[in-house]
Structures are given as structure tokens and as C-alpha cells.
Scaffold this motif. Structure first.
Motif, PDB file in Angstrom:
ATOM      1  N   ARG A  15      55.028  55.922  12.003  1.00 48.10           N
ATOM      2  CA  ARG A  15      53.570  55.854  12.098  1.00 48.10           C
ATOM      3  C   ARG A  15      52.858  56.406  10.860  1.00 48.10           C
ATOM      4  O   ARG A  15      51.650  56.561  10.863  1.00 48.10           O
ATOM      5  N   ALA A  16      53.624  56.714   9.827  1.00 46.70           N
ATOM      6  CA  ALA A  16      53.063  57.385   8.649  1.00 46.70           C
ATOM      7  C   ALA A  16      52.089  56.532   7.856  1.00 46.70           C
ATOM      8  O   ALA A  16      51.305  57.056   7.082  1.00 46.70           O
ATOM      9  N   GLY A  17      52.118  55.231   8.044  1.00 52.87           N
ATOM     10  CA  GLY A  17      51.170  54.380   7.322  1.00 52.87           C
ATOM     11  C   GLY A  17      51.864  53.498   6.319  1.00 52.87           C
ATOM     12  O   GLY A  17      52.832  52.814   6.641  1.00 52.87           O
ATOM     13  N   SER A  18      51.417  53.548   5.091  1.00 53.33           N
ATOM     14  CA  SER A  18      51.919  52.649   4.048  1.00 53.33           C
ATOM     15  C   SER A  18      53.395  52.892   3.764  1.00 53.33           C
ATOM     16  O   SER A  18      53.937  53.963   4.043  1.00 53.33           O
ATOM     17  N   LYS A  19      54.022  51.883   3.164  1.00 49.44           N
ATOM     18  CA  LYS A  19      55.442  52.008   2.816  1.00 49.44           C
ATOM     19  C   LYS A  19      55.671  53.151   1.825  1.00 49.44           C
ATOM     20  O   LYS A  19      56.678  53.840   1.893  1.00 49.44           O
ATOM     21  N   GLY A  20      54.706  53.383   0.931  1.00 50.44           N
ATOM     22  CA  GLY A  20      54.832  54.481  -0.025  1.00 50.44           C
ATOM     23  C   GLY A  20      54.851  55.839   0.663  1.00 50.44           C
ATOM     24  O   GLY A  20      55.662  56.709   0.324  1.00 50.44           O
ATOM     25  N   VAL A  21      53.965  56.023   1.645  1.00 55.90           N
ATOM     26  CA  VAL A  21      53.926  57.286   2.390  1.00 55.90           C
ATOM     27  C   VAL A  21      55.193  57.425   3.226  1.00 55.90           C
ATOM     28  O   VAL A  21      55.796  58.497   3.284  1.00 55.90           O
ATOM     29  N   GLN A  22      55.609  56.342   3.849  1.00 56.03           N
ATOM     30  CA  GLN A  22      56.839  56.382   4.629  1.00 56.03           C
ATOM     31  C   GLN A  22      58.028  56.759   3.752  1.00 56.03           C
ATOM     32  O   GLN A  22      58.863  57.579   4.140  1.00 56.03           O
ATOM     33  N   SER A  23      58.105  56.157   2.578  1.00 54.20           N
ATOM     34  CA  SER A  23      59.208  56.426   1.663  1.00 54.20           C
ATOM     35  C   SER A  23      59.236  57.899   1.243  1.00 54.20           C
ATOM     36  O   SER A  23      60.290  58.542   1.248  1.00 54.20           O
ATOM     37  N   ALA A  24      58.065  58.441   0.897  1.00 56.17           N
ATOM     38  CA  ALA A  24      57.988  59.850   0.491  1.00 56.17           C
ATOM     39  C   ALA A  24      58.348  60.765   1.664  1.00 56.17           C
ATOM     40  O   ALA A  24      59.097  61.740   1.497  1.00 56.17           O
ATOM     41  N   PHE A  25      57.835  60.455   2.846  1.00 59.51           N
ATOM     42  CA  PHE A  25      58.128  61.263   4.035  1.00 59.51           C
ATOM     43  C   PHE A  25      59.633  61.268   4.295  1.00 59.51           C
ATOM     44  O   PHE A  25      60.240  62.314   4.507  1.00 59.51           O
ATOM     45  N   ARG A  26      60.243  60.079   4.265  1.00 55.40           N
ATOM     46  CA  ARG A  26      61.689  59.971   4.515  1.00 55.40           C
ATOM     47  C   ARG A  26      62.464  60.791   3.489  1.00 55.40           C
ATOM     48  O   ARG A  26      63.348  61.571   3.850  1.00 55.40           O
ATOM     49  N   ARG A  27      62.150  60.620   2.213  1.00 51.79           N
ATOM     50  CA  ARG A  27      62.877  61.326   1.152  1.00 51.79           C
ATOM     51  C   ARG A  27      62.789  62.834   1.330  1.00 51.79           C
ATOM     52  O   ARG A  27      63.804  63.539   1.298  1.00 51.79           O
ATOM     53  N   ILE A  28      61.588  63.345   1.560  1.00 48.29           N
ATOM     54  CA  ILE A  28      61.384  64.791   1.694  1.00 48.29           C
ATOM     55  C   ILE A  28      62.147  65.330   2.903  1.00 48.29           C
ATOM     56  O   ILE A  28      62.829  66.358   2.817  1.00 48.29           O
ATOM     57  N   ARG A  29      62.039  64.652   4.034  1.00 46.77           N
ATOM     58  CA  ARG A  29      62.707  65.130   5.259  1.00 46.77           C
ATOM     59  C   ARG A  29      64.221  65.004   5.173  1.00 46.77           C
ATOM     60  O   ARG A  29      64.942  65.878   5.638  1.00 46.77           O
ATOM     61  N   GLU A  30      64.700  63.922   4.613  1.00 46.24           N
ATOM     62  CA  GLU A  30      66.147  63.758   4.521  1.00 46.24           C
ATOM     63  C   GLU A  30      66.767  64.758   3.556  1.00 46.24           C
ATOM     64  O   GLU A  30      67.866  65.253   3.801  1.00 46.24           O
ATOM     65  N   GLU A  31      66.029  65.100   2.504  1.00 42.37           N
ATOM     66  CA  GLU A  31      66.509  66.153   1.594  1.00 42.37           C
ATOM     67  C   GLU A  31      66.530  67.497   2.317  1.00 42.37           C
ATOM     68  O   GLU A  31      67.474  68.269   2.188  1.00 42.37           O
ATOM     69  N   LYS A  32      65.477  67.765   3.090  1.00 37.95           N
ATOM     70  CA  LYS A  32      65.405  69.035   3.809  1.00 37.95           C
ATOM     71  C   LYS A  32      66.519  69.154   4.851  1.00 37.95           C
ATOM     72  O   LYS A  32      67.149  70.199   4.976  1.00 37.95           O
ATOM     73  N   TYR A  33      66.741  68.083   5.609  1.00 42.56           N
ATOM     74  CA  TYR A  33      67.711  68.135   6.703  1.00 42.56           C
ATOM     75  C   TYR A  33      69.119  67.735   6.281  1.00 42.56           C
ATOM     76  O   TYR A  33      70.058  67.852   7.062  1.00 42.56           O
TER      77      TYR A  33
END
Length: 191
Positions: free
Chosen positions: A129-147
Motif C-alpha cells: 500500500r506504499a504507493g508508487s513503485k519508487g516508494v515501494q522499492s525504497a521501503f522494500r530495500r530498507i526493510r530487507e536490509e534491516k531484517y
């Protein structure tokens, strides 16, 4: 008195629904203190474009944030907002009841022990639900790095997150089973 502008974050398909525990804390505080406010809904991507316009600060943009036109001040960060509301509006019901240290301890406990397992339970849906593909991509990258795992793997390990959240809730449940409240006077609204 002019209403405070309260910036809350919306997700695609959940417009005008409070979903973030961070922004919910401030919405509850404003309601408890009976302080007039109007919600300014922003998307995850707008945090980076709109919040700096409000804060006029080099601090990283985050939500929640309030802008109090009555005092021409923007306040960012849940704890700072709570302290600001308590100090600036002393004639409305109390949030901290003179127990600032106790409330800060509880705030830190929830931040460090409870929020992450709950967030992990929801991070795949937030990504969707994050919105644009760019926001989704950044969200995924940040969370996957964290976890250190994919969002799908985080989602699949949900039983562990539920167990972790329940363990973090244990001392809160125990306390509330013996006491009807954590701070303040039961049934009495301090002004």
C-alpha cells in the motif's frame, strides 16, 4: 485558538485511516487533551517533500509532526510532541500526570520491545500500500536490509512475531491485571 495541524500518513486503499502507532499516539494525545486539530493527510512519499517545508529543518523528515500556528512552531517526534502539548497546554487534561520518567520508560519499552514485532506482522501489507513503485522499492530495500530477509520471509515468520509481541505485552498485562491504570487517577480527569 486555531487548530493544530497534525500530519498523519495515509496508505493506498486506506485513505484517512490511522494505521501507524507513531501517529496514533499523537492523535490520542490531542483527543485526550481536547486540543482542536485538523489532520493533514500525506502519503509515504510526501513525507520527504512536505515535512521539510513545515519543519524548515535539516532533521530527517518523519511523521508524526504537528504545526501549532498559535505559537508558529513545528514539533517532530512523538515524545517531543507529547512534552510540547503537556507544557504548552497545561490547562487541558494531563498526559504525564507529573510522572514524566515513568511515561518515558513505558514509551521506550514499547519502542524497543513491542513495535518491531507488530510492524513485522504488517510490513508486507504496508509495502503493498506504499504507493508508487519508487516508494515501494525504497521501503522494500530498507526493510530487507534491516531484517536481513525478504518481506515475504518476514511475513512467513509471523508466528515468531506474534510470540515476540505477546512476550513484550506480558509485563503490561500483568500490571493491568493488578492495577486498573498505569498512571494518573482512575476516573479523575486532571485539569
Amino acid at each position: 485558538m486555531r487548530p493544530i495541524k497534525f500530519y498523519d500518513v495515509t496508505l493506498k486503499g486506506l485513505s484517512r485511516v490511522s494505521w501507524s502507532p507513531n501517529t496514533c499516539k499523537i492523535r490520542y494525545a490531542l483527543n485526550l487533551k481536547n486540543i482542536p486539530y485538523e489532520t493533514v493527510w500525506i502519503s509515504l512519499s510526501q513525507i520527504f517533500s512536505e515535512i521539510p517545508k513545515v519543519t524548515k529543518s535539516a532533521d530527517g523528515p518523519t511523521a508524526p509532526i504537528i504545526f501549532d500556528e498559535n505559537n508558529d512552531i513545528a514539533v517532530q517526534d512523538s515524545w517531543k510532541i507529547i512534552k510540547y502539548l503537556e507544557t504548552t497546554y497545561p490547562n487541558s487534561p494531563k498526559l504525564l500526570h507529573g510522572n514524566e520518567g515513568l511515561h518515558y520508560l513505558f514509551y521506550q519499552y514499547c519502542e524497543n520491545e513491542l513495535y518491531d514485532p507488530i510492524f513485522r506482522l504488517n510490513c508486507l501489507d504496508i509495502w503493498r500500500r506504499a504507493g508508487s513503485k519508487g516508494v515501494q522499492s525504497a521501503f522494500r530495500r530498507i526493510r530487507e536490509e534491516k531484517y536481513n530477509m525478504t518481506l515475504e520471509d518476514v511475513y512467513e515468520s509471523w508466528p515468531e512475531h506474534v510470540k515476540e509481541a505477546n512476550k513484550a505485552l506480558e509485563p503490561i498485562r500483568k500490571t493491568l491485571s493488578e492495577y486498573p491504570y498505569l498512571s494518573g487517577d482512575k476516573g479523575k480527569r486532571e485539569v
